[in-house]
Motif scaffolding. Structure first.
Motif, mmCIF file in Angstrom:
data_model
loop_
_atom_site.group_PDB
_atom_site.id
_atom_site.type_symbol
_atom_site.label_atom_id
_atom_site.label_comp_id
_atom_site.label_asym_id
_atom_site.label_seq_id
_atom_site.Cartn_x
_atom_site.Cartn_y
_atom_site.Cartn_z
ATOM 1 N N GLY A 1 0.746 -1.250 0.000
ATOM 2 C CA GLY A 1 0.000 0.000 0.000
ATOM 3 C C GLY A 1 0.768 1.287 0.000
ATOM 4 N N SER A 2 2.082 1.253 -0.052
ATOM 5 C CA SER A 2 2.819 2.509 0.027
ATOM 6 C C SER A 2 2.557 3.406 -1.178
ATOM 7 N N CYS A 3 2.318 2.817 -2.357
ATOM 8 C CA CYS A 3 2.123 3.631 -3.560
ATOM 9 C C CYS A 3 0.735 4.265 -3.630
ATOM 10 N N VAL A 4 -0.169 3.841 -2.763
ATOM 11 C CA VAL A 4 -1.502 4.459 -2.733
ATOM 12 C C VAL A 4 -1.704 5.191 -1.409
ATOM 13 N N GLN A 5 -0.596 5.554 -0.778
ATOM 14 C CA GLN A 5 -0.601 6.317 0.462
ATOM 15 C C GLN A 5 -1.431 5.642 1.570
ATOM 16 N N SER B 1 -10.954 -1.037 -6.035
ATOM 17 C CA SER B 1 -11.608 0.274 -6.144
ATOM 18 C C SER B 1 -10.806 1.266 -6.972
ATOM 19 N N ARG B 2 -9.510 0.976 -7.216
ATOM 20 C CA ARG B 2 -8.683 1.853 -8.040
ATOM 21 C C ARG B 2 -8.085 1.034 -9.181
ATOM 22 N N SER B 3 -8.918 0.819 -10.174
ATOM 23 C CA SER B 3 -8.498 0.045 -11.344
ATOM 24 C C SER B 3 -9.218 0.607 -12.560
ATOM 25 N N GLU C 1 -4.673 -4.138 -7.026
ATOM 26 C CA GLU C 1 -4.101 -5.482 -7.022
ATOM 27 C C GLU C 1 -2.594 -5.428 -6.856
ATOM 28 N N GLN C 2 -1.964 -4.419 -7.450
ATOM 29 C CA GLN C 2 -0.506 -4.336 -7.430
ATOM 30 C C GLN C 2 0.033 -3.943 -6.057
ATOM 31 N N SER C 3 -0.734 -3.176 -5.290
ATOM 32 C CA SER C 3 -0.163 -2.629 -4.061
ATOM 33 C C SER C 3 -0.823 -3.111 -2.782
#
Length: 732
Positions: free
Chosen positions: A496-500, A662-664, A635-637
């Motif tokens: 989750g670091s890339c989505v804060q 939710s972010r795709s 999915e990536q983070s």
């Protein structure tokens, strides 16, 4: 009336009832042992059998057969009395018969407490008490479970309460029968019941002798199994007779002619008393006797759990006197039926007093605003009794509240306690909140409901109370300090670091437990997925709770943590490196455990709510159908347990996995995926599936809304499933 009767009769007479029950249980073993060690008689008529015994036992006076089948011969020869055990199959002498001193002592203890007639009357009174306890226990259980039809429905709640009811349901019927039959036998022993039959008057005899029992026709028509006793005429006394008692009656037989001189059949009352005696003692009904003995063994356990139930309530008076209502800054009033809500009240009072706000704990039925002169806040902890009823310690509260000309000056907060498996969940808590509103009483906090004694929900509410009042509330700070143990971080996986939204799966090694800790239950004992770990961060005494993603048999303790802005505990956990330690303790969370019925389960979670759901899948070695719906941002983070989810589905530990991002490119929440699979979800639920939801409150509310739409064709609601125990949530 019923509850106080049950409580005080049980508490006052617990020891005496236990002595009576345990002695009866031990006595039931004797006839059972005799029944299974005594040979079955051959097809031999009573006359031939009696003649053989007479030839084998000099001075024979009487042959007696017990209901267990044991046959004893009583003799008097050359000035010496003797007793002999006779083989029912061959009529041969087996060995001298000796009465067990231990058995005799137990009989006297069970029937009269070793003190004669006064003890017999006391035992009769205890039988009445046991009958009242059994009947009142069934009535209260039916009330709590929502009616007689639900008397054997699953029971939830604290250990003592749950096991007290479970033991009562299992053993209550047998104990009631033991009590009622004991009362009947006591009444018969003191002559209250009329005698409807007995030996008839002795008519004239022939005055002759010489017949062998084998030559008497009346004896030839009977078998040994029909015998109760056969008394022989005294040697040389021509006016004496054979006295026979059997299943069909009793009477006299002439020793010279073999003629039946008089005969009397037992009356219906005597037959009934004989049947009750056989069933109550197990003499002639060994299986029934053993069943009653097992039920009797439950009495000490029920007494122990009953005392545990009342212990918290009984110690309250001394606790209340420490801080008077007139001097308390916080007034806590409790509405409780069994006393368990007082445990929450006392913990809260301790935390408030430690934070500088002296707290008074009292009953809601003693509500008297004029006494709360220094109160800055009033907290109402209201449990619901039975089918949505007012609990015992809150009687009259709403009447007093509605009669006030003006509400109390101190603001109020209502905390409702109940069990969502019942139709009228927290009904009294809602009634109190409505009464507060109608009285125009200023609310400190909105109504909060505590489901099934949830420690996590209570802790969350106390933390919010601290924020509202500005008090640094630390729940059970002293107790937690004694429970704290050190957990060493073994590994971590970061997401989750890339989505804060920094998130981590933290795995800790289980600390070693000494033998003493295992025996005393201290340290990190057994736990399962869905239980809670309380982490106490550095610089604070308050614990933060996280759901466990593992069970003790996994050999490690695992949690999922998302770093919260300004969060002291989540910040420290997010920076924790392998080898470093935290201070923590365990808390059971039975309301969010997997049921053991094997039904399919729909698991719904989002974010770190995957933790207990992953633990359920990991432990699903039986391949129970688990259908997972999991929502994350990307999915990536943020796909926590991504590799494990794929492996568990391949191994059959997960029947299906449905993911929502939710972010795709095509954003969707877990609610959207549920709606997409609505028909399959509806079929699963129609076939008996359970639903378990873990995650944020907003997500849980959205899931309930979608499920309401999905279930509408079945005329079902999530609330209905919740009342049936098929829908549970662990939300934050």
């Amino acid at each position: 009336m019923i509850r106080p009767l049950h409580r005080w009769v049980g508490l006052v007479l617990a020891l005496l009832v236990c002595v009576t029950a345990l002695s009866g249980a031990v006595l039931a073993l004797y006839p059972a042992a005799e029944t299974y060690t005594t040979s079955s008689p051959f097809d031999m008529d009573l006359g031939s059998f009696a003649a053989r015994v007479q030839a084998a036992v000099p001075g024979l006076e009487q042959i007696r057969r017990s209901p267990t089948g044991k046959i004893t011969a009583f003799a008097f020869d050359q000035g010496q009395a003797s007793q002999w055990t006779i083989d029912p199959a061959s009529a041969e002498v087996v060995a001298p018969s000796q009465k067990s001193a231990t058995r005799g002592w137990l009989v006297d203890l069970h029937r009269a407490f070793l003190v004669g007639d006064a003890g017999r009357y006391l035992v009769g009174f205890l039988s009445l008490a046991m009958a009242l306890l059994s009947l009142s226990g069934f009535v209260m259980s039916a009330r709590r479970l929502g009616g007689w039809r639900k008397l054997f429905a699953p029971i939830k709640g604290p250990f003592a309460s749950r096991w007290h009811m479970e033991l009562g349901r299992v053993a209550g019927g047998a104990l009631l029968f033991s009590a009622l039959s004991g009362m009947w036998l006591f009444a018969n022993s003191i002559g209250v019941l009329p005698k409807t039959s007995g030996l008839p008057p002795l008519p004239a005899v022939s005055g002759t002798s010489g017949l062998s029992p084998a030559d008497i026709a009346a004896f030839k028509d009977l078998t040994v199994e029909n015998l109760k006793s056969l008394t022989f005429p005294r040697a040389g006394n021509l006016r004496d007779v054979f006295t026979l008692a059997g299943d069909t009656g009793s009477g006299y037989v002439d020793q010279g002619t073999g003629q039946v001189l008089a005969w009397a059949e037992p009356g219906s009352l005597d037959r009934f008393t004989g049947l009750l005696h056989a069933l109550h003692t197990g003499e002639g009904a060994a299986i029934v006797g053993l069943i009653l003995a097992l039920a009797a063994l439950c009495v000490p356990l029920m007494s122990l759990t009953g005392v545990m139930l009342q212990a918290g309530r009984l110690v309250l008076p001394s606790k209340r006197k420490k801080i008077a209502a007139r001097s308390a800054q916080t007034v806590i009033l409790v509405g409780s039926e069994g006393g368990t809500t007082y445990a929450f009240a006392n913990r809260l009072a301790k935390a408030l007093s430690a934070a500088g706000s002296p707290a008074h704990v009292g009953d809601m039925k003693d509500f008297e605003p004029a006494r709360y002169q220094k109160a800055e806040r009033i907290l109402l902890l209201a449990a619901t009794s039975g089918d949505g009823d007012c609990p015992a310690s809150a009687h009259g509260f709403l009447t007093r509240l509605s009669a006030l000309a003006t509400p109390p000056a101190a603001p109020v907060a209502v905390l409702g306690f109940g069990d969502s498996s019942f139709a009228h969940y927290c009904a009294y808590g809602h009634a109190v909140a409505d009464g507060v509103c109608q009285a125009n009483w200023v609310e400190l906090m909105p109504l909060q409901l505590i489901d099934n004694q949830s420690q996590a929900t209570f802790t969350d509410w106390v933390e919010r109370l601290g924020e509202v009042t500005g008090l640094a509330l630390s729940l059970d700070a002293n107790d937690i300090a004694q429970e704290l143990g050190e957990l060493k971080l073994v590994s971590r996986r970061d997401y989750g670091s890339c989505v804060q939204a920094p998130t981590a799966i933290l795995r800790f090694d289980l600390p070693h437990r000494s033998l003493w800790q295992k025996l005393t239950g201290k340290g990190f004992g057994a736990f399962q997925a869905g239980d809670l770990i309380g982490v106490v961060p550095q610089g604070d005494t308050r614990a933060r709770y996280y759901s466990l993603a593992s069970a003790s048999q996994d050999g490690f303790l695992e949690i999922c943590v998302r770093k919260q802005p300004g969060g002291l505990c989540s910040g420290q956990l997010s920076e924790l490196e392998p080898g470093q330690t935290i201070r923590a303790f365990l808390r059971p969370n039975p309301a969010f455990h997997m049921a053991s019925d094997g039904a399919p389960v729909i698991l719904i979670g989002a974010g770190t709510g995957i933790a207990p759901l992953a633990g359920f899948a990991r432990a699903n070695t039986a391949r129970r159908p688990l259908h997972l719906y999991f929502g994350v941002r990307s999915e990536q983070s943020e796909l926590l347990y991504g590799p494990e989810l794929a492996r568990w589905q391949k191994e059959g530990r997960l029947a299906a996995t449905s993911l929502a991002y939710s972010r795709s490119a095509r954003p969707a929440y877990v609610q959207d995926v549920l709606r997409r699979d609505g028909e399959a979800v509806r079929k699963l639920i129609a076939d008996g599936a359970r639903i378990m939801v873990c995650g944020g409150r907003g997500m849980a509310a959205g899931v309930r809304e979608v499920l309401s739409d999905i279930l509408s064709p079945l005329n079902l609601e999530p609330a209905t499933l919740k009342a049936e125990g098929r829908y549970v949530e662990d939300v934050y």
